[in-house]
Design an enzyme around this catalytic site. Structure first.
Site, short mmCIF file in Angstrom:
data_model
loop_
_atom_site.label_atom_id
_atom_site.label_comp_id
_atom_site.label_asym_id
_atom_site.label_seq_id
_atom_site.Cartn_x
_atom_site.Cartn_y
_atom_site.Cartn_z
CB SER A 1 -0.91 0.02 1.23
OG SER A 1 -1.67 -1.16 1.29
N1 SAH Z 1 -0.95 -4.17 3.91
C1 SAH Z 1 -0.34 -4.85 2.81
C2 SAH Z 1 -1.30 -4.79 1.63
C3 SAH Z 1 -1.20 -5.95 0.78
S1 SAH Z 1 -2.40 -5.97 -0.53
C4 SAH Z 1 0.98 -4.20 2.43
O1 SAH Z 1 1.08 -2.98 2.57
O2 SAH Z 1 1.89 -4.88 1.98
C5 SAH Z 1 -3.73 -6.85 0.24
C6 SAH Z 1 -3.43 -8.20 0.77
O3 SAH Z 1 -4.66 -8.77 1.22
C7 SAH Z 1 -2.86 -9.16 -0.26
O4 SAH Z 1 -1.66 -9.70 0.21
C8 SAH Z 1 -3.96 -10.23 -0.39
O5 SAH Z 1 -3.45 -11.53 -0.67
C9 SAH Z 1 -4.63 -10.16 0.96
N2 SAH Z 1 -5.99 -10.69 1.02
C10 SAH Z 1 -7.00 -10.53 0.13
N3 SAH Z 1 -8.11 -11.19 0.56
C11 SAH Z 1 -7.78 -11.77 1.75
C12 SAH Z 1 -8.48 -12.61 2.66
N4 SAH Z 1 -9.74 -12.99 2.47
N5 SAH Z 1 -7.81 -13.03 3.77
C13 SAH Z 1 -6.52 -12.68 4.00
N6 SAH Z 1 -5.81 -11.90 3.16
C14 SAH Z 1 -6.42 -11.45 2.05
#
Ligand code: SAH
Length: 217
Positions: A60
């Site tokens: 993000s």
């Molecule tokens: N906060 C993280 C954002 C990653 S993007 C960062 O800054 O690196 C969002 C993440 O949510 C992804 O890694 C994706 O795999 C995860 N995600 C999506 N749906 C999900 C679910 N149902 N349970 C757990 N993780 C999920």
């Protein structure tokens, strides 16, 4: 631009986006963002943008991380649930502002890598779960704050039931690629109230755990 200048200009942008809470700004300043991006992108770690982390997912943007963190109004005694560990960057920031973080990720390799990075950085108050965030963690509930870093279409019911009295839930809501709203839901006296914090763009929150292949999401 030298490293320190890049970091300073990132911090100015985070402030410019409306992040004024000092503990949030201090946490963002303290965390080295470059350890959370693939090595070929480390030069770009302090850009105010999302960056790819593999599996179709993104780190993000720091201004959005700041806004979401500030909106959680964390206290040092809080137990926090995070859905979407991803790179672990947001997890690291949360870990500095509360007592314990429980983080769930549906891509096992991302969960493992985030754990490795944070352990190496000396972070000890995070519990990592590979699983489906829609389920939350009933055995560790209730939580004082919940952060979702992927966008569902609506507030996930099971997560709302895992909010303690006075808890805050911050999440993007909306369909993939379309306009999504950053929302804050607060639970007070058993009642839920919501406020709209603005327009955002996140990867979708998907059901179940991922079947791994490097280009799956
Ligand atoms: N906060 C993280 C954002 C990653 S993007 C960062 O800054 O690196 C969002 C993440 O949510 C992804 O890694 C994706 O795999 C995860 N995600 C999506 N749906 C999900 C679910 N149902 N349970 C757990 N993780 C999920």
């Amino acid at each position: 631009m030298p490293f320190a200048r890049r970091k300073l200009s990132m911090l100015m942008a985070v402030r410019g986006a409306g992040v004024t809470d000092l503990s949030t700004l201090n946490a963002i300043e303290a965390v080295d963002r470059s350890i959370f991006v693939p090595s070929h992108l480390s030069e770009r770690a302090y850009e105010v943008t999302t960056l790819p982390i593999g599996f179709g997912q993104t780190l993000s943007s720091p201004d959005v991380v700041g806004m979401m963190t500030q909106a959680l109004e964390l206290k040092k005694t809080d137990r926090v649930l995070e859905i979407g560990t991803g790179s672990g960057y947001q997890t690291f920031i949360l870990s500095k502002l509360c007592k314990e973080v429980f983080t769930i990720e549906r891509h096992e390799p991302l969960s493992t890598l985030a754990k490795k990075r944070l352990t190496k950085a000396g972070v000890k108050n995070v519990h990592y779960t590979f699983g489906d965030g829609f389920e939350g963690l009933p055995e560790d509930a209730p939580f004082d704050a919940i952060l979702i870093t992927a966008a569902p279409d609506r507030v996930p019911t099971k997560l709302a039931t895992q909010m303690a009295e006075g808890a805050r839930l911050v999440l993007p809501i909306g369909p993939k690629g379309k306009s999504q709203r950053l929302m804050r839901i607060t639970r007070n006296n058993g009642r839920f109230s919501e406020s709209d914090l603005g327009s955002v763009r996140f990867v979708p929150m998907l059901t179940g755990v991922a079947q791994e292949s490097p280009d799956s999401n």
